[in-house]
Design a protein around this motif. Structure first.
Motif, short mmCIF file in Angstrom:
data_model
loop_
_atom_site.label_atom_id
_atom_site.label_comp_id
_atom_site.label_asym_id
_atom_site.label_seq_id
_atom_site.Cartn_x
_atom_site.Cartn_y
_atom_site.Cartn_z
N UNK A 195 8.98 5.35 3.07
CA UNK A 195 8.81 5.59 4.51
C UNK A 195 7.68 4.72 5.07
N UNK A 196 6.64 4.53 4.27
CA UNK A 196 5.50 3.72 4.70
C UNK A 196 5.69 2.24 4.41
N UNK A 197 6.82 1.89 3.82
CA UNK A 197 7.11 0.50 3.47
C UNK A 197 6.06 -0.07 2.54
N UNK A 198 5.66 0.75 1.56
CA UNK A 198 4.66 0.34 0.58
C UNK A 198 5.18 0.59 -0.82
N UNK A 199 4.75 -0.22 -1.79
CA UNK A 199 5.04 0.11 -3.19
C UNK A 199 4.37 1.43 -3.55
N UNK A 200 4.96 2.23 -4.43
CA UNK A 200 4.36 3.52 -4.78
C UNK A 200 2.91 3.43 -5.23
N UNK A 201 2.60 2.42 -6.05
CA UNK A 201 1.24 2.28 -6.53
C UNK A 201 0.25 2.03 -5.42
N UNK A 202 0.60 1.13 -4.49
CA UNK A 202 -0.29 0.82 -3.38
C UNK A 202 -0.39 2.02 -2.44
N UNK A 203 0.71 2.73 -2.27
CA UNK A 203 0.69 3.93 -1.43
C UNK A 203 -0.34 4.93 -1.95
N UNK A 204 -0.29 5.20 -3.25
CA UNK A 204 -1.23 6.15 -3.84
C UNK A 204 -2.67 5.62 -3.80
N UNK A 205 -2.82 4.33 -3.97
CA UNK A 205 -4.16 3.73 -3.94
C UNK A 205 -4.78 3.91 -2.56
N UNK A 263 -2.81 -2.24 3.66
CA UNK A 263 -1.43 -1.79 3.77
C UNK A 263 -0.56 -2.80 4.50
N UNK A 264 -1.18 -3.90 4.99
CA UNK A 264 -0.41 -4.91 5.69
C UNK A 264 -0.09 -4.54 7.12
N UNK A 274 0.53 -3.89 -9.59
CA UNK A 274 1.40 -4.21 -10.72
C UNK A 274 1.37 -3.14 -11.80
N UNK A 275 2.53 -3.01 -12.45
CA UNK A 275 2.65 -2.15 -13.63
C UNK A 275 2.23 -0.70 -13.35
N UNK A 276 2.54 -0.21 -12.16
CA UNK A 276 2.21 1.17 -11.87
C UNK A 276 3.27 2.08 -12.45
N UNK A 277 2.85 3.08 -13.20
CA UNK A 277 3.76 3.95 -13.92
C UNK A 277 3.70 5.35 -13.32
N UNK A 278 4.85 5.83 -12.82
CA UNK A 278 4.93 7.16 -12.24
C UNK A 278 5.27 8.23 -13.28
N UNK A 279 5.41 7.82 -14.52
CA UNK A 279 5.87 8.76 -15.54
C UNK A 279 4.89 9.91 -15.78
N UNK A 280 3.63 9.72 -15.40
CA UNK A 280 2.65 10.78 -15.60
C UNK A 280 2.88 11.94 -14.63
N UNK A 295 1.74 8.36 6.49
CA UNK A 295 1.28 9.52 5.73
C UNK A 295 0.13 9.19 4.79
N UNK A 296 0.03 7.93 4.37
CA UNK A 296 -1.07 7.53 3.48
C UNK A 296 -2.42 7.54 4.20
N UNK A 297 -2.40 7.60 5.53
CA UNK A 297 -3.63 7.65 6.31
C UNK A 297 -3.92 9.04 6.86
N UNK A 298 -3.11 10.01 6.49
CA UNK A 298 -3.25 11.35 7.04
C UNK A 298 -4.65 11.95 6.89
#
Length: 215
Positions: free
Chosen positions: A142-152, A106-107, A121-127, A37-40
């Motif tokens: 689902x993409x087997x990625x950390x949330x921060x890297x997924x969004x990046x 994405x590996x 590192x230190x990615x904050x979803x609180x925003x 989905x990160x490549x959609x």
């Protein structure tokens, strides 16, 4: 048998059909598994682009084999079409390279060995709102990625898609403008330079301007 000389309307239709084909790349959708989905944002144009470029290239070859008459209008249309095809091919190549970089990040692939996805590192979803946090976390898992890297990677895919879409939009507008000029029979001869109706096609002048800026 002599090939009939194409009318201004014939040539304008040729350019208009090319513009419509490029529009199809911009609007193309591609079913995306949740694991990708990160490549959609890039999968639609990446899938449709090669097919359209191939079809446009074959059409150009057919016209050249038919010995398109060297009238000013025909040369004008040919220059516009060839420039559009060249720019589209270059833009798709840049999009493909961008996607290759993203898949490595994405590996998913590597030129040398399997690479584990890098952690942000230190990615904050609180925003984000709670429901958005849950959605991001679920999609990243689902993409087997950390949330921060997924969004990046998703953000970079959106940027690459936007840059490609911008190029396609300029190509579409230029082809439509040149088709209009042919229909209005503004093209009486083709010359280098100038901004009047008898100058080079719209896209050719745009490319020359880009080259001057880059130089």
């Amino acid at each position: 048998m002599t090939t009939p000389t194409p009318t201004h309307t014939d040539l304008a239709t040729w350019l208009a059909e090319a513009a419509e084909a490029v529009t199809g790349i911009v609007t193309a959708e591609h079913a995306t598994p949740r694991s990708r989905s990160h490549l959609h944002p890039v999968l639609g144009p990446l899938t449709a682009g090669p097919k359209v470029i191939t079809a446009l290239a074959f059409r150009l070859e057919d016209l050249l084999e038919e010995r398109l008459p060297t009238t000013p209008a025909a040369l004008f249309a040919l220059a516009s079409y060839a420039s559009a095809l060249g720019w589209l091919t270059e833009s798709l190549a840049e999009l493909t390279q961008a996607v290759d970089r993203l898949t490595v990040e994405a590996g998913l692939q590597s030129d040398t060995a399997t690479t584990a996805p890098a952690e942000v590192s230190d990615f904050d979803l609180s925003a984000y709102a709670p429901q958005d946090q849950q959605a991001i976390t679920a999609l990243a898992a689902e993409a087997a990625l950390p949330p921060g890297l997924y969004l990046q990677i998703l953000g970079q895919a959106l940027l690459a898609s936007t840059e490609f879409t911008d190029a396609c939009t300029e190509i579409i507008i230029a082809l439509a403008e040149d088709a209009r000029r042919l229909l209005d029979e503004e093209v009486s001869f083709v010359r280098l330079g100038g901004e009047g109706p008898d100058s080079l096609p719209t896209l050719v002048r745009s490319l020359l301007a880009r080259m001057e800026m880059a130089g």
